[in-house]
Design a protein around this motif. Structure first.
Motif, short mmCIF file in Angstrom:
data_model
loop_
_atom_site.label_atom_id
_atom_site.label_comp_id
_atom_site.label_asym_id
_atom_site.label_seq_id
_atom_site.Cartn_x
_atom_site.Cartn_y
_atom_site.Cartn_z
N UNK A 4 0.85 -1.19 0.00
CA UNK A 4 0.00 0.00 0.00
C UNK A 4 0.89 1.24 0.00
N UNK A 5 1.22 1.74 -1.19
CA UNK A 5 2.15 2.87 -1.32
C UNK A 5 1.47 4.19 -0.95
N UNK A 6 2.30 5.19 -0.63
CA UNK A 6 1.74 6.53 -0.38
C UNK A 6 1.22 7.08 -1.70
N UNK A 7 0.43 8.15 -1.61
CA UNK A 7 -0.10 8.74 -2.84
C UNK A 7 1.04 9.22 -3.74
N UNK A 8 2.03 9.89 -3.12
CA UNK A 8 3.11 10.46 -3.92
C UNK A 8 3.91 9.35 -4.63
N UNK A 11 1.62 7.93 -7.55
CA UNK A 11 1.42 8.75 -8.75
C UNK A 11 2.73 8.91 -9.52
N UNK A 12 3.86 8.87 -8.80
CA UNK A 12 5.16 8.97 -9.48
C UNK A 12 5.59 7.64 -10.09
N UNK A 13 5.15 6.54 -9.50
CA UNK A 13 5.56 5.23 -10.04
C UNK A 13 4.62 4.72 -11.14
N UNK A 14 3.40 5.26 -11.19
CA UNK A 14 2.49 4.77 -12.24
C UNK A 14 3.08 5.04 -13.61
#
Ligand SMILES: Cc1cc2nc3c(=O)[nH]c(=O)nc-3n(C[C@H](O)[C@H](O)[C@H](O)COP(=O)(O)O)c2cc1C
Length: 223
Positions: A4-8, A11-14
């Motif tokens: 469960x990654x952080x939002x940041x 969105x950067x890894x997508x």
């Protein structure tokens, strides 16, 4: 324990994932990302999306039908790729150039380019493919915007939990084939598809990232 990654981080890894490991998502994993995607916003809370997902034998059958129809595209919505403003067309061209360079394909290699395009129809080897359908309302812009938001929430949820996917207009080019194979009524229009699964991060194609314009080309602050 599910990632469960952080939002940041999310969105950067997508990124658009174009090679996958064969192992499908479990029922619980799939359910989690679908429940999160369902939280997407929409005009007047209409939630106009209907997403059909193929896996296993159903996926293989649909891929075969799509490849058989490859030379006869019939999208519900035209791409209009020649109608974009020049700055968008320039980015489109740059994408094609860097993409083919990243996978080591000569731009003049027609057979290689066709093969790379057919990979879209084989879902880039993903264990699952989703098809985003919508009702046709007025000029379709508002509903398509909602379905786009849904697709992005789905993609971000996949990434947040260690999975990945690629949105594909190419899959929308064969709307009738998808409807016929999956038994979907003609009033449901196909906007795009998303192949998804567990990313193969060792694959060269997944190590390439497309560029972004500087904020100054996209955002204008008025005070
Ligand atoms: C609606 C939509 C349709 C797309 N269609 C395709 C497609 O058919 N095939 C493909 O390989 N990539 C497709 N892409 C991926 C884009 O090329 C990609 O999002 C863009 O280059 C930015 O790269 P990124 O997603 O890795 O950040 C699509 C993206 C979107 C949002």
């Amino acid at each position: 324990m599910m990632i469960d990654k952080t939002f940041s981080e999310t969105v950067r890894q997508r990124q658009s994932v174009r090679k996958f490991l064969p192992e499908p998502l479990t029922g619980a994993e799939l359910n989690l990302v679908l429940e999160e995607a369902q939280l997407s916003p929409s005009n007047s809370n209409t939630q106009p999306w209907k997403m059909h997902i193929v896996s296993g034998a159903a996926k293989d059958k649909l891929a075969a039908a799509l490849v058989a129809a490859a030379d006869n595209p019939k999208p519900d919505f035209p791409y209009g790729d020649r109608e974009y403003p020049a700055e968008n067309t320039a980015r489109m061209k740059e994408l094609g150039k860097t993409y083919f360079a990243a996978i080591g394909l000569d731009r003049n290699d027609k057979a290689g380019r066709r093969e790379s395009w057919l990979e879209n129809l084989r879902f880039f080897g993903a264990p699952h493919a989703a098809f985003l359908f919508m009702p046709s309302v007025a000029d379709n812009v508002r509903v398509a915007g909602d379905v786009g938001m849904y697709g992005q929430t789905f993609l971000l949820s996949l990434t947040a939990h260690g999975f990945g996917g690629v949105p594909q207009t190419y899959l929308g080019y064969y709307a009738d084939v998808v409807r016929e194979t999956l038994g979907i009524a003609p009033e449901w229009k196909l906007l795009f598809g998303i192949s998804f699964g567990r990313p193969d991060y060792d694959a060269v194609i997944n190590q390439w990232r497309s560029a972004r314009a500087p904020l100054s080309e996209s955002v204008f602050l008025h005070e």
